[in-house]
Design an enzyme around this catalytic site. Structure first.
Site, short mmCIF file in Angstrom:
data_model
loop_
_atom_site.label_atom_id
_atom_site.label_comp_id
_atom_site.label_asym_id
_atom_site.label_seq_id
_atom_site.Cartn_x
_atom_site.Cartn_y
_atom_site.Cartn_z
N ARG A 88 6.41 -4.81 2.83
CA ARG A 88 7.00 -5.30 1.51
C ARG A 88 7.63 -6.53 1.38
O ARG A 88 8.29 -7.31 2.65
CB ARG A 88 8.27 -4.45 0.72
CG ARG A 88 8.13 -3.13 0.31
CD ARG A 88 9.62 -2.29 0.07
NE ARG A 88 9.18 -2.92 -1.05
CZ ARG A 88 10.73 -2.56 -1.98
NH1 ARG A 88 10.99 -1.81 -1.99
NH2 ARG A 88 11.05 -2.85 -3.06
N ASP A 242 17.70 -9.61 -3.28
CA ASP A 242 17.21 -9.42 -1.98
C ASP A 242 16.21 -10.81 -1.15
O ASP A 242 16.06 -10.45 -0.38
CB ASP A 242 15.29 -8.84 -2.74
CG ASP A 242 15.75 -7.34 -3.64
OD1 ASP A 242 16.56 -7.22 -4.41
OD2 ASP A 242 15.70 -6.62 -2.57
#
Ligand code: MRU
Length: 366
Positions: A88, A242
């Site tokens: 990711r 994030d």
């Protein structure tokens, strides 16, 4: 945190394998799955069996330890790191944890790398728990202050987006840690939980974990937050991150930016809670953060439990309509009231971050 009264973490080692809660099955089933290889760990991250920036980092760390059980050579250390790093793109905790593992294992003789790999991964997990607990303490003081300033209302409404609770970390969570601590301290917190389409981390995960801990909450459609802020129904917002740049731009789940804009328009304090492993000191401008784009089926389809108790996936869109699935957005620092880190609360700015983390003065991008 607890599920049905039992203390539970999201990830834990069992000898030379690792177990994780399968978050794709929540809220309908609480089951855990075993990861035996680096490929298992990579698959768990890619398919979002585990998700949330700190937990992605913790899983990648254990993924490297698992790789060492298969083959502890330099070549396999590099191969596992490359495999896991490609899972990711947005959460920087992934690259951070892989860097920590490589720095620990590379200088060691190959015979020591399995034991050292599991020990380092466990240390990364323990550090995350301690950081989240500290974030909770700092955030609790903000909640107490805002609640006092508001005249101690019977209900103190906090809006959150996505899942930045213990399910996104190893334990406690980032944005939810202050909320758990406020609830445990007897403050009348109530949480507006953005459902967080397309993958519904709010509806499925945040609602699940708040409910399991007994925190009053209400799930709202993603479009509802602006209306509630306009009507004075949101006292503050807390979200996770994030990746946060050295200048305080915050990348978080898609939709965070819109909530920050609405909060700014209505003078609602908008806080971001994050451990320092989520800061990307190499970047200054949030626009440089790689933004993950996922399969359009996550927008086109939705899963839920039918009346007979079966979990079913159904399609929402006409067969020929295309969908766009951008997973994260960037909230510029000017819309962030403050960053809640393990070392305290600071302005979302280079000066603010370096005030708490002066050791990064040399590597923080300008
Ligand atoms: O796509 P996900 O579920 O991994 O995204 C998670 C989020 O955006 C969280 O808000 C973020 O990781 C902060 S978690 C402590």
């Amino acid at each position: 945190m607890k599920i049905a009264g039992r203390s539970t973490r999201t990830i834990w080692p069992t000898g030379t394998t690792v177990r994780v809660i399968d978050q794709t099955r929540l809220p309908f089933e609480v089951i855990d799955v075993e990861l035996r290889t680096a490929a298992d760990a990579a698959r768990a991250i890619r398919t979002m069996i585990v998700r949330g920036a700190p937990l992605i980092g913790a899983t990648a760390a254990y993924g490297v330890a698992l790789a060492m059980t298969e083959d502890s050579s330099d070549a396999n250390l590099a191969k596992a790191s490359t495999l896991l790093n490609a899972t990711r793109p947005t959460a920087v905790n992934l690259a951070w944890a892989l860097g920590e593992m490589r720095r620990t294992l590379a200088p060691l003789p190959t015979a020591q790398r399995v034991e050292a790999g599991f020990a380092k991964a466990a240390a990364i997990c323990e550090a995350d728990v301690a950081q989240c607990r500290a974030i909770g303490g700092h955030g609790l003081r903000i909640i107490e202050q805002l609640w006092n300033n508001a005249g101690k209302p019977d209900r103190f409404n906090i809006l959150t987006h996505c899942n930045a609770g213990w399910l996104a970390c190893v334990d406690w969570g980032t944005a939810l840690a202050p909320i758990y601590m406020a609830h445990d301290a007897g403050l009348p917190v109530h949480v507006w939980v953005d459902e967080t389409r397309p993958r519904n981390q709010g509806a499925a995960l945040t609602a699940f974990e708040l409910g399991a801990h007994g925190v009053p909450h209400t799930v709202i459609a993603d479009n509802t937050g602006g209306h509630l802020m306009q009507r004075g129904q949101v006292a503050m917002a807390i979200v996770g991150s994030d990746r946060t740049t050295a200048s305080g731009d915050v990348c978080n789940k898609i939709g965070t930016y819109l909530k920050a804009l609405a909060a700014h328009a209505h003078n609602v304090p908008f806080y971001v809670a994050l451990p320092s492993s989520t800061v990307d000191w190499s970047l200054s401008d949030g626009m440089a953060i790689p933004i993950e784009e996922r399969d359009e089926d996550e927008v086109a389809c939705i899963a839920g439990r039918d009346k007979d108790g079966r979990v079913q996936e159904v399609r929402l869109l006409p067969e020929n309509s295309k969908a766009l699935n951008i997973a994260f957005d960037v909230t510029p620092a000017r819309y962030v009231t403050g960053l809640i880190t393990e070392r305290g609360v600071c302005a979302a700015s280079r000066t603010g971050l370096l005030g708490l983390f002066p050791e990064h003065a040399k590597d923080a991008a300008e």
